[in-house]
Design an enzyme around this catalytic site. Structure first.
Site, PDB file in Angstrom:
ATOM      1  N   GLY A  28       1.003  -1.285  -0.064  1.00 44.55           N
ATOM      2  CA  GLY A  28       0.100   0.102  -0.052  1.00 44.55           C
ATOM      3  C   GLY A  28       0.912   1.212   0.135  1.00 44.55           C
ATOM      4  O   GLY A  28       0.356   2.483  -0.861  1.00 44.55           O
ATOM      5  N   CYS A  29       1.814   1.377   0.806  1.00 43.86           N
ATOM      6  CA  CYS A  29       2.685   2.368   0.759  1.00 43.86           C
ATOM      7  C   CYS A  29       3.283   2.785  -0.448  1.00 43.86           C
ATOM      8  O   CYS A  29       3.693   3.909  -0.814  1.00 43.86           O
ATOM      9  CB  CYS A  29       3.726   2.213   1.950  1.00 43.86           C
ATOM     10  N   THR A  30       3.879   1.699  -1.097  1.00 46.04           N
ATOM     11  CA  THR A  30       4.565   1.685  -2.237  1.00 46.04           C
ATOM     12  C   THR A  30       3.687   2.243  -3.394  1.00 46.04           C
ATOM     13  O   THR A  30       3.990   3.224  -3.960  1.00 46.04           O
ATOM     14  CB  THR A  30       5.181   0.339  -2.699  1.00 46.04           C
ATOM     15  N   ALA A  72       3.400   6.143  -2.593  1.00 48.74           N
ATOM     16  CA  ALA A  72       4.535   6.831  -2.963  1.00 48.74           C
ATOM     17  C   ALA A  72       4.873   6.816  -4.346  1.00 48.74           C
ATOM     18  O   ALA A  72       5.089   8.133  -4.898  1.00 48.74           O
ATOM     19  CB  ALA A  72       5.686   6.226  -2.257  1.00 48.74           C
TER      20      ALA A  72
END
Length: 155
Positions: A46-48, A51
């Protein structure tokens, strides 16, 4: 946990190390608008996605006068790996002590699959040129969030 920020609040000042260990302060961006987003962990799906979405839209946001800063509890070394692996161009800052996460109310109680625990609350705070909160988005989704910000900011 701190109170959630509201539009018009003074954005809490911070100075944190970036992926290369250089100190970056919110004050360095005075005179520009800043999108400060808080995410749980580098190198996670999710964070990838989030970003990469910010990186893909960085030019559009910069042309509209916005700088983008991502903050997580990761150490600078992990942020450097994240940046290299995903070719990220957003400024990534390390907050392992969670002091800035707490000051922005982006760390606290979360519920997942019936379990309650302390963690990073995925949040985005838009700070104006004078250092005041313009928008505060809490409990945002990783996917589609950047498109929503662009729409909400009428960029």
């Amino acid at each position: 946990m701190s109170e959630r920020l509201q539009p018009g609040d003074e954005a809490p000042a911070f100075t944190l190390p970036d992926a290369d260990g250089n100190e970056v302060s919110l004050a360095d961006h005075k005179g520009r608008k800043v999108i400060v987003y808080f995410y749980p962990a580098a190198l996670t799906p999710g964070c990838t996605k989030q970003a990469c979405d910010f990186t893909d839209n960085l030019e559009l946001l910069a042309d509209a006068g916005y700088d983008v800063i991502g903050i997580s509890p990761d150490k600078p070394e992990k942020l450097a790996k994240f940046r290299e692996k995903e070719s990220l161009r957003v400024t990534l800052l390390a907050d392992p002590d969670k002091q800035v996460l707490d000051a922005y109310a982006a760390f606290g109680e979360k519920k997942n699959y019936g379990r309650t625990y302390q963690g990073v609350i995925r949040s985005t705070i838009v700070v104006d040129e004078q250092g005041k909160v313009e928008h505060a988005f809490y409990n945002v989704r990783a996917t589609g969030h950047v498109a929503k910000i662009i729409k909400d900011l009428a960029i």
